[in-house]
Write a protein that holds these residues in place. Structure first.
Motif, PDB file in Angstrom:
ATOM      1  N   SER A 124      57.732 -14.282   4.568  1.00 19.57           N
ATOM      2  CA  SER A 124      58.176 -15.471   5.485  1.00 19.57           C
ATOM      3  C   SER A 124      59.462 -15.756   5.246  1.00 19.57           C
ATOM      4  O   SER A 124      59.366 -16.911   4.488  1.00 19.57           O
ATOM      5  N   LEU A 184      60.001 -16.994  13.148  1.00 26.37           N
ATOM      6  CA  LEU A 184      60.010 -16.195  12.009  1.00 26.37           C
ATOM      7  C   LEU A 184      61.689 -15.587  12.271  1.00 26.37           C
ATOM      8  O   LEU A 184      61.315 -14.539  13.144  1.00 26.37           O
ATOM      9  N   SER A 190      62.060 -10.682   6.952  1.00 29.48           N
ATOM     10  CA  SER A 190      60.397 -11.266   6.977  1.00 29.48           C
ATOM     11  C   SER A 190      60.163  -9.525   6.715  1.00 29.48           C
ATOM     12  O   SER A 190      60.068  -9.144   7.200  1.00 29.48           O
TER      13      SER A 190
END
Length: 200
Positions: A124, A184, A190
């Motif tokens: 992440s 995110l 990610s």
């Protein structure tokens, strides 16, 4: 004195050599040696049979599909933004690999095709003054937590990684869910990946 010692030495040497000759030509001694060699041969034969059995078992595993390859690697193509109090399933819509077609890029769900030990990892990336807390879910149960708190305004981005070994049954579903995140980063930074380590 020296002459006596020499005579004794010669006598012992001749006697020893004569005795060795008797031992080598003694039928009982020869039979004993043959029995020892036969025992060694039997031991080697047993080892060969064991190796043959192991080879047969490995061939059976290959034939039955116990060496099934299962793995996937997915990523976010775009940024994901939502209120920090929102719990939401994360859909990694980009796919780098998906062997055995076990990952669904439209739902973000991984479905185990076979029983075994799996490992999941998710990366992440969040921006400054942002947060992304997440968890690995299996059949609706939390298996692992990952905190990516970057509420500090200093710096550019923060990357956090979660890793979890998990035993799954066929049909079990694993996915990533955000718990208190609000950002995110996308663009492939990610990701969510998993693979079968050992089939049970």
């Amino acid at each position: 004195m020296a002459v006596c010692f020499f005579v004794v030495f010669v006598f012992v040497s001749v006697y020893t050599g004569f005795s060795d000759g008797l031992l080598l030509s003694d039928p009982a001694h020869v039979e004993q040696r043959l029995n020892q060699m036969e025992s060694q041969i039997q031991g080697l034969s047993q080892e060969v049979n064991t190796l043959k059995q192991e080879n047969t078992a490995l061939k059976a595993q290959v034939s039955s599909g116990n060496t099934t390859l299962v793995y996937f690697s997915a990523y976010r193509t775009n940024d994901l933004n939502f209120p920090s109090t929102t719990s939401a399933d994360v859909v990694y819509d980009g796919v780098r690999s998906n062997h055995h077609n076990c990952y669904d890029a439209t739902t973000g769900l991984f479905t185990a095709p076979v029983k075994g030990l799996y490992v999941f990892t998710w990366e992440s990336l969040t921006a400054a003054a942002k947060i992304f807390d997440s968890e690995l879910m299996v059949n609706g149960v939390v298996m692992m937590l990952n905190n990516c708190n970057f509420l500090s305004t200093q710096g550019a981005y923060s990357s956090c990684t979660g890793v979890a070994p998990t035993h799954l049954e066929p049909g079990d579903i694993a996915h990533i869910r955000a718990t208190s995140g609000n950002h995110l980063h996308g663009g492939g930074w990610s990701s969510f990946s998993g693979w079968l380590v050992h089939r049970t």
